[in-house]
Design a protein around this motif. Structure first.
Motif, PDB file in Angstrom:
ATOM      1  N   ARG A  75       0.844  -1.192   0.000  1.00 49.40           N
ATOM      2  CA  ARG A  75       0.000   0.000   0.000  1.00 49.40           C
ATOM      3  C   ARG A  75       0.878   1.240   0.000  1.00 49.40           C
ATOM      4  O   ARG A  75       1.843   1.315   0.773  1.00 49.40           O
ATOM      5  N   ILE A  76       0.549   2.163  -0.869  1.00 44.85           N
ATOM      6  CA  ILE A  76       1.183   3.478  -0.857  1.00 44.85           C
ATOM      7  C   ILE A  76       0.118   4.435  -0.348  1.00 44.85           C
ATOM      8  O   ILE A  76      -0.953   4.548  -0.942  1.00 44.85           O
ATOM      9  N   GLN A  77       0.424   5.080   0.784  1.00 40.73           N
ATOM     10  CA  GLN A  77      -0.558   5.928   1.444  1.00 40.73           C
ATOM     11  C   GLN A  77       0.021   7.301   1.739  1.00 40.73           C
ATOM     12  O   GLN A  77       1.219   7.430   1.987  1.00 40.73           O
ATOM     13  N   THR A  78      -0.860   8.286   1.753  1.00 44.88           N
ATOM     14  CA  THR A  78      -0.482   9.602   2.227  1.00 44.88           C
ATOM     15  C   THR A  78      -0.724   9.617   3.731  1.00 44.88           C
ATOM     16  O   THR A  78      -1.803   9.259   4.199  1.00 44.88           O
ATOM     17  N   TYR A  79       0.298   9.998   4.480  1.00 44.89           N
ATOM     18  CA  TYR A  79       0.195  10.072   5.930  1.00 44.89           C
ATOM     19  C   TYR A  79       0.921  11.324   6.386  1.00 44.89           C
ATOM     20  O   TYR A  79       2.113  11.474   6.127  1.00 44.89           O
ATOM     21  N   LYS A  80       0.171  12.217   7.018  1.00 45.79           N
ATOM     22  CA  LYS A  80       0.692  13.529   7.420  1.00 45.79           C
ATOM     23  C   LYS A  80       1.302  14.181   6.181  1.00 45.79           C
ATOM     24  O   LYS A  80       0.615  14.396   5.208  1.00 45.79           O
ATOM     25  N   ASN A  81       2.595  14.501   6.194  1.00 51.03           N
ATOM     26  CA  ASN A  81       3.187  15.147   5.018  1.00 51.03           C
ATOM     27  C   ASN A  81       4.140  14.209   4.280  1.00 51.03           C
ATOM     28  O   ASN A  81       5.126  14.641   3.708  1.00 51.03           O
ATOM     29  N   MET A  82       3.830  12.907   4.294  1.00 51.39           N
ATOM     30  CA  MET A  82       4.703  11.964   3.600  1.00 51.39           C
ATOM     31  C   MET A  82       3.894  10.934   2.832  1.00 51.39           C
ATOM     32  O   MET A  82       2.706  10.735   3.078  1.00 51.39           O
ATOM     33  N   LEU A  83       4.560  10.318   1.899  1.00 56.61           N
ATOM     34  CA  LEU A  83       4.028   9.173   1.180  1.00 56.61           C
ATOM     35  C   LEU A  83       4.760   7.974   1.757  1.00 56.61           C
ATOM     36  O   LEU A  83       5.991   7.973   1.827  1.00 56.61           O
ATOM     37  N   ARG A  84       4.011   6.968   2.210  1.00 56.57           N
ATOM     38  CA  ARG A  84       4.653   5.823   2.842  1.00 56.57           C
ATOM     39  C   ARG A  84       4.229   4.526   2.179  1.00 56.57           C
ATOM     40  O   ARG A  84       3.134   4.425   1.631  1.00 56.57           O
ATOM     41  N   LEU A  85       5.106   3.548   2.246  1.00 54.84           N
ATOM     42  CA  LEU A  85       4.869   2.223   1.686  1.00 54.84           C
ATOM     43  C   LEU A  85       4.728   1.241   2.840  1.00 54.84           C
ATOM     44  O   LEU A  85       5.553   1.225   3.750  1.00 54.84           O
TER      45      LEU A  85
END
Length: 132
Positions: A75-85
């Motif tokens: 999953r690639i998600q937007t979390y706060k001010n980052m893109l995380r895997l």
């Protein structure tokens, strides 16, 4: 004598101002180049032939991808001010930081990505990742 001292003081202040301005401009330029490099590293990672990812589910801020050969989901998600895997297990890896907004969609059966960074740089790409 006093005029010489005042003149030297003025020249010193101007030199300090110019030096500070140049340092600020160089730092800003370096930061923008860093965002470009990070974005392209992100694209090359997700488009890797080794991963061979396919899109399973998508919305504006999240993508679920699968590797068909080993059936692993990512999953690639937007979390706060980052893109995380993240994978099937707990935990995540930050991929891109300083993200202001994201937009993911399917365009011509391929993943379309549009990212805007906090410094107002925008990138958009149609990737080689297909919808499964």
């Amino acid at each position: 004598m006093i005029e010489s001292i005042i003149g030297l003081l003025m020249l010193s202040l101007i030199a300090i101002l110019i030096n500070t301005t140049i340092l600020y401009i160089n730092n800003s330029d370096r930061h923008q180049k860093s965002e470009i490099i990070n974005y392209h590293v992100f694209l090359s990672t997700i488009e890797s032939k080794k991963l061979n990812l396919r899109v399973v589910k998508i919305d504006d801020n999240n993508i679920t991808l699968i590797n068909p050969s080993n059936h692993k989901e990512y999953r690639i998600q937007t979390y706060k001010n980052m893109l995380r895997l993240s994978g099937n297990k707990s935990g995540h890896v930050p991929i891109l930081e300083n993200i202001a907004s994201t937009y993911f969609s399917i365009h011509k059966n391929h993943l379309f990505i549009k990212l805007k960074f906090i410094n107002h740089q925008e990138f958009e790409s149609e990737t080689s990742i297909e919808k499964s």
